[in-house]
Design a protein around this motif. Structure first.
Motif, short mmCIF file in Angstrom:
data_model
loop_
_atom_site.label_atom_id
_atom_site.label_comp_id
_atom_site.label_asym_id
_atom_site.label_seq_id
_atom_site.Cartn_x
_atom_site.Cartn_y
_atom_site.Cartn_z
N MET A 178 65.32 56.38 94.48
CA MET A 178 64.29 55.39 94.77
C MET A 178 63.03 56.06 95.30
O MET A 178 61.91 55.74 94.89
N GLU A 179 63.23 57.04 96.20
CA GLU A 179 62.07 57.73 96.78
C GLU A 179 61.42 58.66 95.78
O GLU A 179 60.18 58.72 95.67
N ARG A 180 62.23 59.37 95.01
CA ARG A 180 61.71 60.38 94.09
C ARG A 180 60.99 59.75 92.90
O ARG A 180 59.94 60.22 92.46
N HIS A 181 61.55 58.67 92.36
CA HIS A 181 61.02 58.07 91.14
C HIS A 181 60.39 56.70 91.36
O HIS A 181 60.03 56.03 90.38
N ARG A 182 60.32 56.29 92.64
CA ARG A 182 59.74 54.98 92.99
C ARG A 182 60.46 53.86 92.22
O ARG A 182 59.82 53.03 91.56
N LEU A 183 61.75 53.87 92.33
CA LEU A 183 62.57 52.86 91.66
C LEU A 183 63.04 51.81 92.66
O LEU A 183 63.07 52.05 93.87
N THR A 184 63.41 50.67 92.14
CA THR A 184 64.08 49.67 92.98
C THR A 184 65.55 50.06 93.10
O THR A 184 66.05 50.92 92.36
#
Length: 219
Positions: A178-184
């Motif tokens: 989530m942090e690395r790829h800005r995912l939910t």
């Protein structure tokens, strides 16, 4: 017995520690007992645990080697098996002869639990023939009931802790993605599911490698 039951419940999810407590308490509690062990049968394979002496461990191994003996009968037939004199025993000739030669005089085995293909038995040993009587069998049956409850509780708690650890590991892996790829959170979970399917590996293994190396497995 109440004190023993409380003692056996104190290991809190540590299965091996619970098994060791069971065999130690059996030696101290059941009249005539010199040694003890627990045999677990998992998918038809016998696994000795928590033997209180090398002789008890060796005799367990003999029953597995010869595929005969009081422990296996207790497991398979769901009963208590008493062996007054191994030197004169004819039900399991190969096992009894070798066990007697190694220094065992008498035996008493109780079934502990039945869970599908998984079985458990408590084995009590004495160096002299005639060490176990009706009192030994009666006390042993009560003891085995308490031991079975304690062992079941320890296994359930161990499984629960394992499940919680796996859930936490997957949560950590989701957080990294989530942090690395800005995912939910759902997107991160779906990414791990696809990696699990693509690599034919369990989801927990994917999460473990991701949290350990920082890289998503690719094969």
């Amino acid at each position: 017995m109440g004190r023993i039951a409380r003692t056996l419940q104190q290991e809190h999810g540590d299965v091996e520690a619970t098994l060791s407590s069971i065999t130690a308490a059996a030696v101290a509690t059941v009249p005539g007992t010199d040694m003890a062990s627990v045999s677990l049968v998992i998918h038809r394979h016998v696994h000795p645990h928590a033997a209180t002496s090398q002789l008890a461990r060796d005799i367990d191994a003999l029953q597995s080697e010869f595929d005969q003996g009081p422990c296996l009968d207790a497991l398979r037939e769901e009963m208590t098996v008493r062996v007054p004199d191994l030197g004169a025993e004819t039900r399991w000739p190969r096992f009894a002869t070798e066990a007697h030669r190694r220094g065992a005089g008498s035996m008493l085995s109780f079934q502990l639990f039945t869970e599908g293909d998984n079985l458990g038995a408590l084995n009590l040993y004495a160096e002299l023939p005639g060490s176990f009587d009706a009192e030994s069998e009666s006390v042993g049956q009560i003891f085995a009931s308490h031991a079975a409850i304690a062992l079941s509780a320890a296994r359930q708690e161990s499984n629960l802790r394992s499940a919680m650890d796996r859930r936490d590991m997957i949560g950590q892996a989701k957080g990294i993605l989530m942090e690395r790829h800005r995912l939910t959170a759902p997107q991160a979970f779906e990414l791990m599911v696809r990696a699990s399917s693509h690599t034919n590996r369990k989801l927990f293994d994917i999460a473990d490698e991701l949290t350990s190396t920082g890289a998503m497995p690719t094969d």
